[in-house]
Write an enzyme that holds these catalytic residues in place. Sequence first.
Site, short mmCIF file in Angstrom:
data_model
loop_
_atom_site.label_atom_id
_atom_site.label_comp_id
_atom_site.label_asym_id
_atom_site.label_seq_id
_atom_site.Cartn_x
_atom_site.Cartn_y
_atom_site.Cartn_z
N TYR A 193 0.86 -1.19 0.00
CA TYR A 193 0.00 0.00 0.00
C TYR A 193 0.89 1.23 0.00
CZ TYR A 193 -3.36 3.54 1.47
OH TYR A 193 -4.13 4.66 1.54
N ASP A 230 9.56 3.92 -0.69
CA ASP A 230 8.47 4.50 0.09
C ASP A 230 8.78 4.25 1.57
OD1 ASP A 230 6.21 5.29 1.37
OD2 ASP A 230 4.81 4.09 0.19
N LYS A 244 3.98 10.43 7.93
CA LYS A 244 3.80 9.85 9.27
C LYS A 244 4.77 10.43 10.30
CE LYS A 244 1.62 5.56 7.72
NZ LYS A 244 0.28 5.39 8.18
#
Length: 461
Positions: free
Chosen positions: A168, A270, A298
């Site tokens: 994801y 990522d 995040k």
Amino acid sequence: MTLETGSAKTIDRGRIAELTEAEQAKFRERTHASAERYERALKVMPGGVPSSFQQNDPWPTYIERGEGSRVWDVDGNEYTDFHNGFGVMCIGHANPEVGEAVKARVDMGTHFAAPTDGSIEVAEELTRRFGLPQWRFTNSGTESTMDAVHLARGATGRDMILKIEGSYHGHHDAVMVSVYPELGELGDRDDPRSVPYGAGYPRALTDLTRAVPFNDADALESALDQLEGKVAGLIMEPAMMNINIIPPVDGYLERVRELTSKHGVKLIFDEVKTGATISYGGATKRFGVEPDLITLAKAVCGGYPGGAIGMTDDLARLVADGEIHQYGTFNGNPLVMAAAEAALTQVLTEDAYPKLEETNERLKAACQDIIDRYGLPAYTEGMGAKGCVIFSAEPLREYRDYLTKVDAELATLAWLYHMNHRIFMTPGVEEEWTLSIAHSEDDVQRYLNAFETFAKDVTGA
Ligand SMILES: Cc1ncc(COP(=O)(O)O)c(C=O)c1O
């Protein structure tokens, strides 16, 4: 009490079902106020939540406040937080250093859409940590990976994107492909189907993204040979963190780097989840392989909504010249930059990581000990501030293992036990815990008590 040690037991399915029902009843009993909030929220938000990731059965746990390693829900239940806002709150809740920095910034104005010193400070710090020389800011992980894909396409003049099956990377068209495909949708491992993750993505765009299995450089090599001259970029988490945790096998990332360079494909790491959590310089420094682009969000922004993209000088020139447009009204917002600067330079400093790692290793080892003593079909995995118990008797190497080997019923029951024993844990079979610098020996012990109670009950020991 006789326990099988070292070998996995077969767990009685009826027992799992009974315990699940009992724990669900307890959960409902403890969370009346959440149930009320849910009823009210359903009238104004689809599913009663701001983002579908917050939906949960029977209802989400609505949170009132947090401090350090603890959070309190609207029923007044206190939990030790191992969810930590999907891996964001490594600094601990209501962190005083970050709070001070943000409060000071509030009094000086919070938005100008013009650069402030904060953006320079944060970009310099990210260069120090991750090594890539140039940075731009975004507002989320989704925006970071979206911009990274644009950069790879713009720089190469190619359209196709490769990603890892079962990963994801946020919710934009290019990466909402082969995220969690079901068994019947997968296609051959050598030539996986491009499966859209839900409705709303034009087929023509989905077809531009192809998946390859994780931890298999030969499969990547054949895909690159087959698609020679067509692939702009490969986007991947260097350690997979959305199907529990799967680390890269030895030598895999090095070969990925060689192969992508050889085929003129931009390598995008990522690091939205790994960035500020698994080492001072994220996965890039931990594994020692440098990509062309790094995407962050995040934990890097200290609990505020922001992200960043790191890039090579060549890619940066295309952005600086205006050939590739990287835009956003709120990018580098002063409040977010103040939080990021304080989080990175005052809290998550270089010496914070050995402490996080040490606490994590202690927790993992103690969970493994419980697994071995009770003969649970499970093992522990993790690094830095991230860890998990994986309910599979064999180690996972890629998504197809996750899909076929993980015992979702056991994982769901473990989540209920944690919640009912005051451990706020990320819902979902695929998730992991994130530690913060505020987590103490007591917090770890509380987790272990909950996990041991679960192990004991489920094995009938
Ligand atoms: C690896 C990875 N990339 C990107 C994203 C998207 O980030 P955001 O939710 O901030 O858009 C996530 C979110 O969980 C993620 O785990």
